[in-house]
Write a protein that holds these residues in place. Structure first.
Motif, PDB file in Angstrom:
ATOM      1  N   UNK A 202       0.848  -1.198   0.000  1.00  0.00           N
ATOM      2  CA  UNK A 202       0.000   0.000   0.000  1.00  0.00           C
ATOM      3  C   UNK A 202       0.881   1.245   0.000  1.00  0.00           C
ATOM      4  N   UNK A 203       0.813   2.087  -1.042  1.00  0.00           N
ATOM      5  CA  UNK A 203       1.621   3.315  -1.055  1.00  0.00           C
ATOM      6  C   UNK A 203       1.070   4.339  -0.069  1.00  0.00           C
ATOM      7  N   UNK A 204       1.974   5.000   0.607  1.00  0.00           N
ATOM      8  CA  UNK A 204       1.548   6.010   1.557  1.00  0.00           C
ATOM      9  C   UNK A 204       2.697   6.443   2.448  1.00  0.00           C
ATOM     10  N   UNK A 205       2.342   7.111   3.547  1.00  0.00           N
ATOM     11  CA  UNK A 205       3.314   7.634   4.505  1.00  0.00           C
ATOM     12  C   UNK A 205       3.019   7.033   5.870  1.00  0.00           C
ATOM     13  N   UNK A 206       4.067   6.547   6.541  1.00  0.00           N
ATOM     14  CA  UNK A 206       3.926   5.809   7.792  1.00  0.00           C
ATOM     15  C   UNK A 206       4.763   6.469   8.881  1.00  0.00           C
ATOM     16  N   UNK A 207       4.152   6.660  10.050  1.00  0.00           N
ATOM     17  CA  UNK A 207       4.885   7.153  11.225  1.00  0.00           C
ATOM     18  C   UNK A 207       5.353   5.943  12.012  1.00  0.00           C
ATOM     19  N   UNK A 208       6.673   5.732  12.028  1.00  0.00           N
ATOM     20  CA  UNK A 208       7.219   4.521  12.629  1.00  0.00           C
ATOM     21  C   UNK A 208       8.598   4.834  13.208  1.00  0.00           C
ATOM     22  N   UNK A 209       8.945   4.134  14.274  1.00  0.00           N
ATOM     23  CA  UNK A 209      10.250   4.313  14.922  1.00  0.00           C
ATOM     24  C   UNK A 209      11.223   3.260  14.391  1.00  0.00           C
ATOM     25  N   UNK A 210      12.242   3.705  13.681  1.00  0.00           N
ATOM     26  CA  UNK A 210      13.278   2.814  13.153  1.00  0.00           C
ATOM     27  C   UNK A 210      14.623   3.042  13.834  1.00  0.00           C
ATOM     28  N   UNK A 211      14.617   3.749  14.942  1.00  0.00           N
ATOM     29  CA  UNK A 211      15.880   4.091  15.604  1.00  0.00           C
ATOM     30  C   UNK A 211      16.549   2.886  16.255  1.00  0.00           C
ATOM     31  N   UNK A 212      15.806   1.803  16.464  1.00  0.00           N
ATOM     32  CA  UNK A 212      16.393   0.620  17.090  1.00  0.00           C
ATOM     33  C   UNK A 212      17.217  -0.215  16.117  1.00  0.00           C
ATOM     34  N   UNK A 213      17.144   0.120  14.829  1.00  0.00           N
ATOM     35  CA  UNK A 213      17.854  -0.677  13.822  1.00  0.00           C
ATOM     36  C   UNK A 213      19.314  -0.224  13.758  1.00  0.00           C
TER      37      UNK A 213
ATOM     38  N   UNK B 277      10.058   1.783   4.712  1.00  0.00           N
ATOM     39  CA  UNK B 277       9.633   0.891   5.793  1.00  0.00           C
ATOM     40  C   UNK B 277       9.732  -0.571   5.343  1.00  0.00           C
ATOM     41  N   UNK B 278       9.368  -0.839   4.093  1.00  0.00           N
ATOM     42  CA  UNK B 278       9.458  -2.206   3.578  1.00  0.00           C
ATOM     43  C   UNK B 278      10.902  -2.700   3.586  1.00  0.00           C
ATOM     44  N   UNK B 279      11.856  -1.799   3.355  1.00  0.00           N
ATOM     45  CA  UNK B 279      13.259  -2.205   3.361  1.00  0.00           C
ATOM     46  C   UNK B 279      13.712  -2.584   4.777  1.00  0.00           C
ATOM     47  N   UNK B 280      13.173  -1.896   5.780  1.00  0.00           N
ATOM     48  CA  UNK B 280      13.482  -2.279   7.161  1.00  0.00           C
ATOM     49  C   UNK B 280      13.017  -3.713   7.420  1.00  0.00           C
ATOM     50  N   UNK B 281      11.841  -4.058   6.914  1.00  0.00           N
ATOM     51  CA  UNK B 281      11.360  -5.443   7.029  1.00  0.00           C
ATOM     52  C   UNK B 281      12.275  -6.398   6.260  1.00  0.00           C
ATOM     53  N   UNK B 282      12.711  -5.974   5.069  1.00  0.00           N
ATOM     54  CA  UNK B 282      13.598  -6.814   4.260  1.00  0.00           C
ATOM     55  C   UNK B 282      14.897  -7.116   4.993  1.00  0.00           C
ATOM     56  N   UNK B 283      15.352  -6.167   5.794  1.00  0.00           N
ATOM     57  CA  UNK B 283      16.583  -6.363   6.563  1.00  0.00           C
ATOM     58  C   UNK B 283      16.373  -7.234   7.795  1.00  0.00           C
ATOM     59  N   UNK B 284      15.102  -7.606   8.050  1.00  0.00           N
ATOM     60  CA  UNK B 284      14.815  -8.534   9.143  1.00  0.00           C
ATOM     61  C   UNK B 284      14.322  -7.897  10.424  1.00  0.00           C
ATOM     62  N   UNK B 285      13.865  -6.677  10.369  1.00  0.00           N
ATOM     63  CA  UNK B 285      13.426  -5.982  11.577  1.00  0.00           C
ATOM     64  C   UNK B 285      11.902  -5.827  11.581  1.00  0.00           C
ATOM     65  N   UNK B 286      11.337  -5.856  12.779  1.00  0.00           N
ATOM     66  CA  UNK B 286       9.906  -5.635  12.939  1.00  0.00           C
ATOM     67  C   UNK B 286       9.614  -4.140  12.879  1.00  0.00           C
TER      68      UNK B 286
END
Length: 706
Positions: A448-459, A487-496
């Motif tokens: 789904x294309x769009x904008x997501x508010x998410x915390x990726x600082x733990x990666x 965000x999808x790339x963070x998932x690709x790298x193995x992170x929730x």
């Protein structure tokens, strides 16, 4: 009787005059007698093959110092290959015929020769004062044209555009030359629409034909009553003629209209359409900097016939220019995905405009607040303070203290540039077509294309690589807005990933696919014209890239314009307000078009940055090499040699390893950007400068088209 001194003075005056060349037909005969191709002669004269063709058919003459070099060559050939037994052929008075005259040496008189087809028109010779000094006047010489190639559309037999010179000669594509009798801008518009045969067929069956483009040289502009340059502070600042200028008054009096841009470097003159027939002509004034040097390198200084060739190739492969390359890039999106199509009204049975599925429609659409710019009304009027998307291209330099001793002892730093990285990212890119909807505590969906508010600082990733989540490559420090691909790339790298908020679009589609396909084909075809083809091995590719700009400067300019069209078109999707009078919260003109879509721009750049990081990561895994710096689509690596072949990964078979950087002409593959010493590179890094910006010896421009 004249004295000896007087005679010698007269002879000296003749010797000081500009060198005289043999007739065009004789130039061609001498070259053919020497067994030299036009392409080889063009290389020797440092010009294009088309220019040599123009010399040999009389359409243009060389300028100094090329004039003297060409004359010296022809004199040498004339001595080696004299013509024997040739006689002058005089055309019968009843019908115009080609003229041929033999040139036997420097003392032979120059006679104008027409070696092409019968003349289109034979107007009276124009006043010599109207011709630029660089093009000698040939009284009585008829205007001629080649027999054009079969036109794709019989309505436009003479191609999409013409370059008009001050003597009334209009140079078209494929060597076509027309005579334009217009002496005012309204007369020029009438000629372009009624007599010229110029225009181009629509790119989509639901779209519109391209309007004729007339490009004016400086002398043509002056002849039509326009200033050679836009003079005065007010004119230069606004880049348009004032409303009380005589030419603007002429246009208005003739019941023509100008768009809101006014009469500037790219002036569009129109009347309301009558039925299905559009009445619109696009003008471009060369001396007003219509062709920006960064996008069209060297084109404004070319001969009119060469300018027509460059713009004609671009028009055929991309679109008829309608402004800057950024404007053309945006117009191309609409031309390939028209907003409407004809649908039948069930109530009346009449055909009316209806929505064209897959397009952006006819009405502008406000973005979600985090997708907008801080000055946008949707932000200012709502008091939005929840942050913004920051999906931009890389500008990253590795900290110097993370350089290893082994890296510092490498003698060279080599730059690689990804071919049209934004274009590669646009392939099969799914974007939103409808207005954004707001969601809270939503589960992430990479489709789904769009904008997501998410915390990726733990990666936590290797600090020798830039973070894939920020343009400056630093690690995120808390929750932030990201586009779907990031965000999808963070998932690709193995992170929730656990978004807390999102703005998503329900209707989606690969809006940019036809845009990508057309520009990719144009890019590859133009590179092939320059000798860079997809069948070359890596060493052959590097050799071809080393010389491709010298093969044909005109086609090299087309290539530069295509690349600028890609970057500029993406940038125009989020055009910012301009002018000192603008105040935050006000709407600006760009917001009124459906193609003001910052979310689509963010999607392209996000995917391009992710693609770059994926290659960087794979390179580190395969070779143990880490980049020194990245700027947009350019990356710099330490290298034991001056060539990319010295550090790129190859299999035992000699084939490039997939996943990393690979050399080749296709969008997304790499080409060499430059090489410098490692000492020079580290010195820049210590000063806080980005080596990728300067690796090719200049100052790269991060052009987002804004």
């Amino acid at each position: 009787m004249a004295s000896e001194e007087e005679l010698f003075a007269n002879i000296d005056a003749l010797l000081e005059e500009e060198p005289q060349l043999p007739p065009p037909a004789e130039r061609a005969r001498l070259r053919e007698a020497a067994g030299i191709t036009q392409a080889r002669l063009a290389t020797a004269l440092r010009t294009s093959t088309q220019t040599v063709k123009n010399y040999e058919n009389g359409r243009s003459e060389p300028k100094s110092p090329r004039l003297e070099a060409y004359q010296r060559l022809l004199k040498g050939w004339a001595a080696k290959y004299p013509a024997h037994g040739a006689t002058a052929v005089v055309p019968a008075p009843t019908a115009p015929q080609p003229v041929a005259r033999t040139f036997t040496g420097p003392a032979a008189p120059e006679t104008p020769a027409v070696t092409e087809t019968a003349p289109v028109r034979a107007p009276a010779a124009p006043d010599a004062r109207e011709r630029p000094a660089s093009r000698p006047v040939t009284p009585g010489r008829p205007i001629v044209r080649k027999s054009p190639k079969p036109a794709a559309d019989s309505r436009f037999p003479h191609g999409p555009l013409a370059v008009l010179d001050g003597d009334g000669t209009a140079y078209g594509t494929d060597g076509i030359v027309l005579h334009c009798p217009a002496r005012t801008v309204p007369e020029l518009v009438d000629w372009a629409l009624r007599e010229s045969g110029l225009g181009a067929a629509k790119l989509n069956r639901h779209g519109k034909d391209s309007d004729p483009l007339i490009v004016l040289t400086a002398s043509a502009a002056v002849k039509l009553g326009l200033p050679e340059r836009l003079e005065g502070h007010e004119q230069r600042r606004s880049l348009r003629l004032p409303a009380d200028h005589p030419v603007v008054k002429q246009v208005t009096k003739a019941k023509w209209q100008l768009t809101q841009r006014g009469f500037g470097p790219w002036a569009r003159i129109y009347r309301n359409a009558q039925g299905r027939e559009r009445q619109c002509v696009q003008l471009a004034i060369l001396s007003w900097d219509a062709l920006d040097e960064r996008s069209w390198p060297g084109v404004a200084d070319m001969e009119p016939a060469d300018i027509a060739r460059v713009l004609g190739v671009y028009a055929t492969r991309v679109i008829t220019p309608r402004g800057s390359t950024a404007v053309s890039g945006l117009e191309l999106m609409t031309a390939l995905r028209p907003p409407t199509k004809a649908v039948q009204d069930p109530a009346t049975g009449n055909w009316v405009p209806g929505h064209n599925a897959g397009s952006l429609g006819t009405e502008p659409m406000d973005p979600a607040p985090p997708e907008a710019t801080p000055e946008h009304p949707v932000v200012v009027n709502t008091g939005w303070s929840g942050g913004f998307l920051n999906e931009e291209a890389y500008q990253w330099v590795r900290p110097v203290d993370l350089l290893s001793d082994e890296e510092c002892t490498r003698p060279f730093a080599v730059g690689l540039d990804l071919n049209t990285a934004f274009l590669a990212a646009a392939a099969r890119l799914v974007v939103g077509l409808s207005a954004p909807d707001h969601f809270h505590t939503v589960r992430f969906n990479p489709k789904i294309p769009g904008s997501w508010l998410v915390d990726l600082s733990h990666i936590e990733l290797d600090p020798r690589l830039p973070s894939p989540f920020t343009p400056d490559g630093t690690r995120p420090t808390g929750p932030a807005w990201y586009q779907t691909h990031t965000v999808a790339y963070a998932q690709e790298l193995g992170y929730d990933v656990h978004p807390v908020e999102a703005f998503l679009r329900r209707e989606t589609g690969a809006y940019l696919d036809p845009w990508h396909d057309r520009l990719k084909t144009a890019y590859l075809d133009t590179l092939a014209d320059l000798g860079v083809t997809r069948d070359l091995d890596d060493r052959q590719f590097l050799a071809a890239m080393e010389r491709h700009k010298q093969v044909d400067p005109a086609m090299a300019a087309v290539l530069a314009a295509i690349k600028a069209t890609v970057k500029g078109g993406v940038g125009k999707l989020r055009e910012r307000p301009q002018g000192r009078s603008y105040r935050e919260g006000e709407r600006w003109p760009a917001l009124e078009r459906p193609t003001w879509r910052p979310d689509i721009r963010a999607a392209v750049i996000s995917k391009a940055r992710v693609n770059m990081h994926r290659k960087l990561t794979n390179m580190a895994k395969m070779t143990g090499l880490f980049p020194l710096a990245v700027l947009s689509d350019c990356v710099v690596y330490p290298s034991p040699g001056e060539s990319p072949l010295d550090f790129l990964p190859y299999a035992a078979s000699g084939k490039p390893q997939p996943g990393g950087f690979r050399l080749g002409p296709t969008p997304g593959l790499a080409k060499p950007e430059g090489v410098q010493s490692m000492l020079w590179t580290v010195d820049l890094m210590e000063k806080g400068l980005n080596p990728a910006r300067h690796i090719k010896g200049g100052d790269a421009v991060l052009d987002e088209g804004e």
